[in-house]
Enzyme design. Structure first.
Site, PDB file in Angstrom:
ATOM      1  N   GLY A 117       0.661  -4.952   0.772  1.00  0.00           N
ATOM      2  CA  GLY A 117      -0.493  -4.985  -0.126  1.00  0.00           C
ATOM      3  C   GLY A 117      -0.219  -5.722  -1.437  1.00  0.00           C
ATOM      4  O   GLY A 117      -1.152  -6.229  -2.073  1.00  0.00           O
TER       5      GLY A 117
ATOM      6  N   GLU B  30       4.431  -5.129   7.291  1.00  0.00           N
ATOM      7  CA  GLU B  30       3.658  -4.046   7.912  1.00  0.00           C
ATOM      8  C   GLU B  30       4.093  -3.723   9.342  1.00  0.00           C
ATOM      9  O   GLU B  30       4.070  -2.567   9.752  1.00  0.00           O
ATOM     10  CB  GLU B  30       2.161  -4.382   7.888  1.00  0.00           C
ATOM     11  CG  GLU B  30       1.480  -4.125   6.547  1.00  0.00           C
ATOM     12  CD  GLU B  30       1.600  -5.276   5.571  1.00  0.00           C
ATOM     13  OE1 GLU B  30       2.401  -6.205   5.821  1.00  0.00           O
ATOM     14  OE2 GLU B  30       0.894  -5.251   4.558  1.00  0.00           O
TER      15      GLU B  30
ATOM     16  N   GLU C   5      -0.644  -9.267  -0.666  1.00  0.00           N
ATOM     17  CA  GLU C   5      -2.087  -9.445  -0.460  1.00  0.00           C
ATOM     18  C   GLU C   5      -2.822  -9.496  -1.795  1.00  0.00           C
ATOM     19  O   GLU C   5      -3.761 -10.271  -1.972  1.00  0.00           O
ATOM     20  CB  GLU C   5      -2.626  -8.299   0.405  1.00  0.00           C
ATOM     21  CG  GLU C   5      -2.058  -8.321   1.814  1.00  0.00           C
ATOM     22  CD  GLU C   5      -2.503  -7.120   2.643  1.00  0.00           C
ATOM     23  OE1 GLU C   5      -1.970  -6.019   2.429  1.00  0.00           O
ATOM     24  OE2 GLU C   5      -3.392  -7.293   3.490  1.00  0.00           O
TER      25      GLU C   5
ATOM     26  N   ALA D 118       0.864  -1.173   0.000  1.00  0.00           N
ATOM     27  CA  ALA D 118       0.000   0.000   0.000  1.00  0.00           C
ATOM     28  C   ALA D 118       0.904   1.228   0.000  1.00  0.00           C
ATOM     29  O   ALA D 118       2.063   1.159   0.425  1.00  0.00           O
ATOM     30  CB  ALA D 118      -0.877  -0.006   1.248  1.00  0.00           C
TER      31      ALA D 118
HETATM   32  N1  CAA Z   1       4.604   3.120  -0.754  1.00  0.00           N
HETATM   33  C1  CAA Z   1       5.010   4.275  -1.285  1.00  0.00           C
HETATM   34  N2  CAA Z   1       6.159   4.408  -1.983  1.00  0.00           N
HETATM   35  C2  CAA Z   1       6.927   3.325  -2.098  1.00  0.00           C
HETATM   36  C3  CAA Z   1       6.567   2.072  -1.554  1.00  0.00           C
HETATM   37  C4  CAA Z   1       5.340   2.008  -0.857  1.00  0.00           C
HETATM   38  N3  CAA Z   1       4.877   0.868  -0.351  1.00  0.00           N
HETATM   39  N4  CAA Z   1       7.529   1.189  -1.839  1.00  0.00           N
HETATM   40  C5  CAA Z   1       8.469   1.837  -2.530  1.00  0.00           C
HETATM   41  N5  CAA Z   1       8.108   3.144  -2.700  1.00  0.00           N
HETATM   42  C6  CAA Z   1       8.856   4.207  -3.380  1.00  0.00           C
HETATM   43  C7  CAA Z   1      10.017   4.682  -2.561  1.00  0.00           C
HETATM   44  O1  CAA Z   1       9.596   5.614  -1.600  1.00  0.00           O
HETATM   45  C8  CAA Z   1      10.918   5.264  -3.624  1.00  0.00           C
HETATM   46  O2  CAA Z   1      10.398   6.532  -3.976  1.00  0.00           O
HETATM   47  P1  CAA Z   1      11.441   7.767  -4.232  1.00  0.00           P
HETATM   48  O3  CAA Z   1      12.255   7.319  -5.419  1.00  0.00           O
HETATM   49  O4  CAA Z   1      10.533   8.906  -4.524  1.00  0.00           O
HETATM   50  O5  CAA Z   1      12.269   7.905  -2.997  1.00  0.00           O
HETATM   51  C9  CAA Z   1      10.655   4.336  -4.811  1.00  0.00           C
HETATM   52  O6  CAA Z   1       9.421   3.687  -4.572  1.00  0.00           O
HETATM   53  C10 CAA Z   1      11.740   3.289  -4.983  1.00  0.00           C
HETATM   54  O7  CAA Z   1      11.844   2.596  -3.752  1.00  0.00           O
HETATM   55  P2  CAA Z   1      13.258   2.393  -2.982  1.00  0.00           P
HETATM   56  O8  CAA Z   1      14.171   3.509  -3.294  1.00  0.00           O
HETATM   57  O9  CAA Z   1      12.937   2.111  -1.552  1.00  0.00           O
HETATM   58  O10 CAA Z   1      13.765   1.088  -3.737  1.00  0.00           O
HETATM   59  P3  CAA Z   1      14.757  -0.035  -3.145  1.00  0.00           P
HETATM   60  O11 CAA Z   1      15.111  -0.903  -4.292  1.00  0.00           O
HETATM   61  O12 CAA Z   1      15.849   0.588  -2.353  1.00  0.00           O
HETATM   62  O13 CAA Z   1      13.845  -0.877  -2.117  1.00  0.00           O
HETATM   63  C11 CAA Z   1      11.858  -2.052  -1.416  1.00  0.00           C
HETATM   64  C12 CAA Z   1      12.751  -1.633  -2.600  1.00  0.00           C
HETATM   65  C13 CAA Z   1      12.610  -3.040  -0.532  1.00  0.00           C
HETATM   66  C14 CAA Z   1      10.607  -2.694  -2.021  1.00  0.00           C
HETATM   67  C15 CAA Z   1      11.488  -0.798  -0.586  1.00  0.00           C
HETATM   68  O14 CAA Z   1      10.992   0.208  -1.480  1.00  0.00           O
HETATM   69  C16 CAA Z   1      10.443  -1.037   0.455  1.00  0.00           C
HETATM   70  O15 CAA Z   1      10.745  -1.580   1.519  1.00  0.00           O
HETATM   71  N6  CAA Z   1       9.171  -0.593   0.197  1.00  0.00           N
HETATM   72  C17 CAA Z   1       8.104  -0.664   1.167  1.00  0.00           C
HETATM   73  C18 CAA Z   1       7.631  -2.076   1.359  1.00  0.00           C
HETATM   74  C19 CAA Z   1       6.568  -2.117   2.437  1.00  0.00           C
HETATM   75  O16 CAA Z   1       6.794  -1.820   3.599  1.00  0.00           O
HETATM   76  N7  CAA Z   1       5.318  -2.491   2.026  1.00  0.00           N
HETATM   77  C20 CAA Z   1       4.189  -2.557   2.927  1.00  0.00           C
HETATM   78  C21 CAA Z   1       3.392  -1.279   2.828  1.00  0.00           C
HETATM   79  S1  CAA Z   1       2.164  -1.198   4.056  1.00  0.00           S
HETATM   80  C22 CAA Z   1       0.883  -2.082   3.483  1.00  0.00           C
HETATM   81  O17 CAA Z   1       0.918  -2.689   2.415  1.00  0.00           O
HETATM   82  C23 CAA Z   1      -0.291  -2.047   4.396  1.00  0.00           C
HETATM   83  C24 CAA Z   1      -1.520  -2.751   3.994  1.00  0.00           C
HETATM   84  O18 CAA Z   1      -1.595  -3.982   3.885  1.00  0.00           O
HETATM   85  C25 CAA Z   1      -2.745  -1.998   3.893  1.00  0.00           C
END
Ligand code: CAA
Length: 258
Positions: free
Chosen positions: A109, A132, A112, A64
């Site tokens: 997400g 999460e 999911e 998400a």
């Molecule tokens: N939401 C918003 N933006 C996201 C994102 C997310 N879930 N995942 C990645 N991005 C964005 C980053 O902020 C970054 O944006 P900028 O270039 O503007 O800084 C861009 O995508 C590229 O990401 P990274 O620079 O972080 O890329 P990386 O290769 O270094 O890492 C990754 C990749 C390991 C997937 C890392 O991006 C990450 O950990 N992302 C989040 C994963 C996460 O925690 N997901 C769960 C979200 S909560 C959820 O899903 C709740 C629910 O069930 C309702």
């Protein structure tokens, strides 16, 4: 219809829905959910299988959208969760087969979303997980429940509590994905599976999906009753006559979905 965050392409009975916000690793924001909802409504009788995948070369869906969630209130979080649940429930309830082609990160997400599909295939470079709790929350789009049903309580708890990001091979080992395929062969593999399914009676495939989905959470007697009803209903179809006649006449069946 023009979409900003997704693409929907249809070709010979197979539709491909691509979540396409590669700059944010295809993270699911409200707009993306609304577009997905609208796109799913456009699938007509000519579409018999749907493949869901991620745009760009890095992610299926990285979760998400954290930027959208960071400042929301509990009431807004409830709404956002309800929206995600609605779209994934719609996807899960489609009468056609849905296949997740997990081409990269499928986190939160994203994982999911994959679990709301009937079949999950992953590329060798896929990474899956539910991180999460690292953000101080829990999955909000059905992840806690679908994961538990897929891999069992213990493994689900392990993944949920540790937030471990597992590779595709490990995901296959625990039953989260069905098979692992080289990255450049993933879509071809999903299309081949879809093509195989398309040759079968569409009403029967749809009924098989319905009975598994509705039966899985019921006790065995109730679930078997669902199967009996589904079995009987199909004997009112032209496809049942055609399928069985074709077998006896030693020719391929020509199913019409009637
Ligand atoms: N939401 C918003 N933006 C996201 C994102 C997310 N879930 N995942 C990645 N991005 C964005 C980053 O902020 C970054 O944006 P900028 O270039 O503007 O800084 C861009 O995508 C590229 O990401 P990274 O620079 O972080 O890329 P990386 O290769 O270094 O890492 C990754 C990749 C390991 C997937 C890392 O991006 C990450 O950990 N992302 C989040 C994963 C996460 O925690 N997901 C769960 C979200 S909560 C959820 O899903 C709740 C629910 O069930 C309702």
């Amino acid at each position: 219809m023009a979409y900003e965050n997704i693409r929907l392409e249809k070709d010979g009975g197979i539709a491909v829905l691509t979540i396409d916000r590669p700059k944010a690793l295809n993270a699911l924001n409200s707009k993306t959910f609304h577009e997905m909802d609208a796109a799913l409504k456009t699938l007509g009788d000519d579409t018999r299988a749907l493949i869901v995948t991620g745009g760009g070369d890095k992610a299926f869906v990285a979760g998400a959208d954290i930027a959208e969630m960071v400042t929301i209130t509990a009431a807004q979080a409830r709404e956002f969760s309800a929206l995600g649940h609605h779209v994934f429930q719609t996807l899960e309830s489609l009468p056609i087969v849905t296949i997740a082609a997990v081409n990269g990160f499928a986190l939160g997400g994203g994982c999911e979303l994959a679990m709301a599909c009937d079949l999950i295939y992953a590329s060798e470079k896929a990474k899956l997980g539910l991180p999460e709790v690292t953000l101080g929350v829990i999955p909000g789009f059905g992840g806690t429940q679908r994961l538990t049903r897929l891999v069992g309580r213990s493994r689900a708890k392990e993944l949920l509590f540790t937030a471990d990001r597992i590779d595709a091979a490990r995901a296959k080992e625990i039953g989260l994905v069905l098979d692992v395929v080289p990255a450049d062969k993933l879509m071809e593999h999903c299309r081949t599976v879809a093509g195989k399914i398309l040759k079968n009676g569409p009403l029967a495939v749809s009924q098989a999906k319905r009975v598994v989905e509705f039966g899985a959470d019921q006790d065995l007697r109730a679930a078997n009753e669902l199967e009996r009803q589904g079995f009987a209903v199909l004997f009112g179809s032209e496809d049942q006559r055609e399928g069985m006649k074709a077998f006896l006449e030693k020719r391929p069946a020509q199913f019409t979905g009637k």
